[in-house]
Design a protein around this motif. Sequence first.
Motif, PDB file in Angstrom:
ATOM      1  N   THR A  52      10.692   0.076  18.986  1.00 34.67           N
ATOM      2  CA  THR A  52      11.076  -1.068  19.807  1.00 34.67           C
ATOM      3  C   THR A  52      10.093  -1.157  20.971  1.00 34.67           C
ATOM      4  O   THR A  52       9.766  -0.146  21.589  1.00 34.67           O
ATOM      5  CB  THR A  52      12.504  -0.901  20.355  1.00 34.67           C
ATOM      6  OG1 THR A  52      13.400  -0.712  19.256  1.00 34.67           O
ATOM      7  CG2 THR A  52      12.926  -2.145  21.133  1.00 34.67           C
ATOM      8  N   PHE A 202      15.527  -0.447  30.136  1.00 35.84           N
ATOM      9  CA  PHE A 202      16.519  -0.526  29.061  1.00 35.84           C
ATOM     10  C   PHE A 202      17.664  -1.409  29.529  1.00 35.84           C
ATOM     11  O   PHE A 202      18.005  -1.393  30.713  1.00 35.84           O
ATOM     12  CB  PHE A 202      17.108   0.858  28.757  1.00 35.84           C
ATOM     13  CG  PHE A 202      16.222   1.771  27.957  1.00 35.84           C
ATOM     14  CD1 PHE A 202      15.361   1.275  26.993  1.00 35.84           C
ATOM     15  CD2 PHE A 202      16.268   3.143  28.155  1.00 35.84           C
ATOM     16  CE1 PHE A 202      14.566   2.126  26.249  1.00 35.84           C
ATOM     17  CE2 PHE A 202      15.476   4.003  27.418  1.00 35.84           C
ATOM     18  CZ  PHE A 202      14.624   3.492  26.464  1.00 35.84           C
ATOM     19  N   GLN A 206      21.064  -0.084  25.286  1.00 42.10           N
ATOM     20  CA  GLN A 206      19.905   0.714  24.877  1.00 42.10           C
ATOM     21  C   GLN A 206      19.875   2.051  25.610  1.00 42.10           C
ATOM     22  O   GLN A 206      19.547   3.090  25.029  1.00 42.10           O
ATOM     23  CB  GLN A 206      18.622  -0.071  25.149  1.00 42.10           C
ATOM     24  CG  GLN A 206      18.439  -1.277  24.247  1.00 42.10           C
ATOM     25  CD  GLN A 206      17.366  -2.227  24.765  1.00 42.10           C
ATOM     26  OE1 GLN A 206      17.015  -2.227  25.946  1.00 42.10           O
ATOM     27  NE2 GLN A 206      16.846  -3.065  23.877  1.00 42.10           N
ATOM     28  N   ASN A 209      22.536   4.304  24.104  1.00 42.58           N
ATOM     29  CA  ASN A 209      22.076   4.767  22.790  1.00 42.58           C
ATOM     30  C   ASN A 209      21.057   5.885  22.936  1.00 42.58           C
ATOM     31  O   ASN A 209      21.084   6.874  22.197  1.00 42.58           O
ATOM     32  CB  ASN A 209      21.464   3.609  22.001  1.00 42.58           C
ATOM     33  CG  ASN A 209      22.507   2.643  21.484  1.00 42.58           C
ATOM     34  OD1 ASN A 209      23.683   2.978  21.377  1.00 42.58           O
ATOM     35  ND2 ASN A 209      22.094   1.425  21.174  1.00 42.58           N
ATOM     36  N   HIS A 210      20.131   5.712  23.886  1.00 47.08           N
ATOM     37  CA  HIS A 210      19.098   6.731  24.098  1.00 47.08           C
ATOM     38  C   HIS A 210      19.718   8.059  24.506  1.00 47.08           C
ATOM     39  O   HIS A 210      19.364   9.115  23.968  1.00 47.08           O
ATOM     40  CB  HIS A 210      18.115   6.249  25.171  1.00 47.08           C
ATOM     41  CG  HIS A 210      17.181   7.322  25.643  1.00 47.08           C
ATOM     42  ND1 HIS A 210      16.246   7.915  24.815  1.00 47.08           N
ATOM     43  CD2 HIS A 210      17.046   7.930  26.853  1.00 47.08           C
ATOM     44  CE1 HIS A 210      15.577   8.827  25.494  1.00 47.08           C
ATOM     45  NE2 HIS A 210      16.046   8.857  26.723  1.00 47.08           N
TER      46      HIS A 210
END
Length: 376
Positions: A52, A202, A206, A209-210
């Motif tokens: 991404t 982010f 995001q 999620n990271h």
Amino acid sequence: MKNNRLNYIAALSVFLVIVSCGNSEQNQSAAAPPPASFPVTQIQQKTVTGYTDYPATIEGIVNSDVRAKTSGYIEKVYVDEGEKVRKGQMLFKLETQSLSQDAGAAQARINVAQVEVDKLIPLVEKNIISAVQLETAKANLAQAKANYSGVTANIGYATIKSPIDGYVGSINFREGALISPSDATPLTTVSEIDQVYAFFSFNEAQYINHLQNAEGKTKAERIKNSPDLSLILANGTEYSEKGRIQTSTGQINQNTGTIKIRAAFDNPNEILTNGNSGKIRFPIEYKDAIVVPQSATFEQQGNVMIFKLVEGNKVETSIIKIQGTVDNLYVVESGLDTNDKIVISGVGKLRNGTVIAPQDTTFEEAIKPITPLFRN
């Protein structure tokens, strides 16, 4: 005779009807085409890595604004924009004529105050005058010396030097400009670019999620275990050095809904500089994931659909939920498992319940990218 004729006609009619029906059935059998062939494959799990891209801004690891500590007119600029300088190297010089005059006057006041002290000392020793007068004179002398020190310091401040080793940025004032410590704009900025920071953001999802995907119990451990990052430069090429996430702001910006991330890249060839832009390419690994070629899917009313092969070589539509995209593949979150067989191409010709002649294709062959016939 007449009855025989009628019987003959009736028998002939029955015969013709039977023959006609037989021909009709034969014609219908001949008209029915065989099922069309479509490639199918058995679903398997595979570990794939997707990427991404996030817009990024580049800054030197140290950016030191150069400002004046005293007011005055710029007499000389000794460097040019983009020039490499050393710590302590002279950058600007201010006009000091008026300051020199002030220093002379301050020195004269010191001399006068010193004479006064020297005159009063013997008088105090002989008890002719009060010691208070001497202390007052000494205080005046100290004040005169302080004033002189201030003026000489300003003369020193008229020579403006680089605070660090680095590269000179835009020079915002030239010879003849009047500057002061209160100016909002610095004279210039010196940037250290042996290593640079890349700042990107982010969104909330995001970021979560990271943190969930990275290994480690604490935020610091997860950051330490983050994958290497690539930097795509403004000209579209990939930067030679890999970067690492160093830290994040730790708070969501309520106005933008994003969190700022800072990554660091070595810059041995000095390709990057303060103010560059680019894109951070962030890798996402999907371990033991179900993947399907995008050519096997189609969209219907906002849903991503796929054809499964079911009993009797019929195809059946199924909705799948997509977790991510990797090259020509969809990473499937739900809707398929390893027991399923799917049609991998030609799905636009199919309808729910169509009978096909399946052509088994290996999974690796099914997910292989299609090489374009023509390139721009």
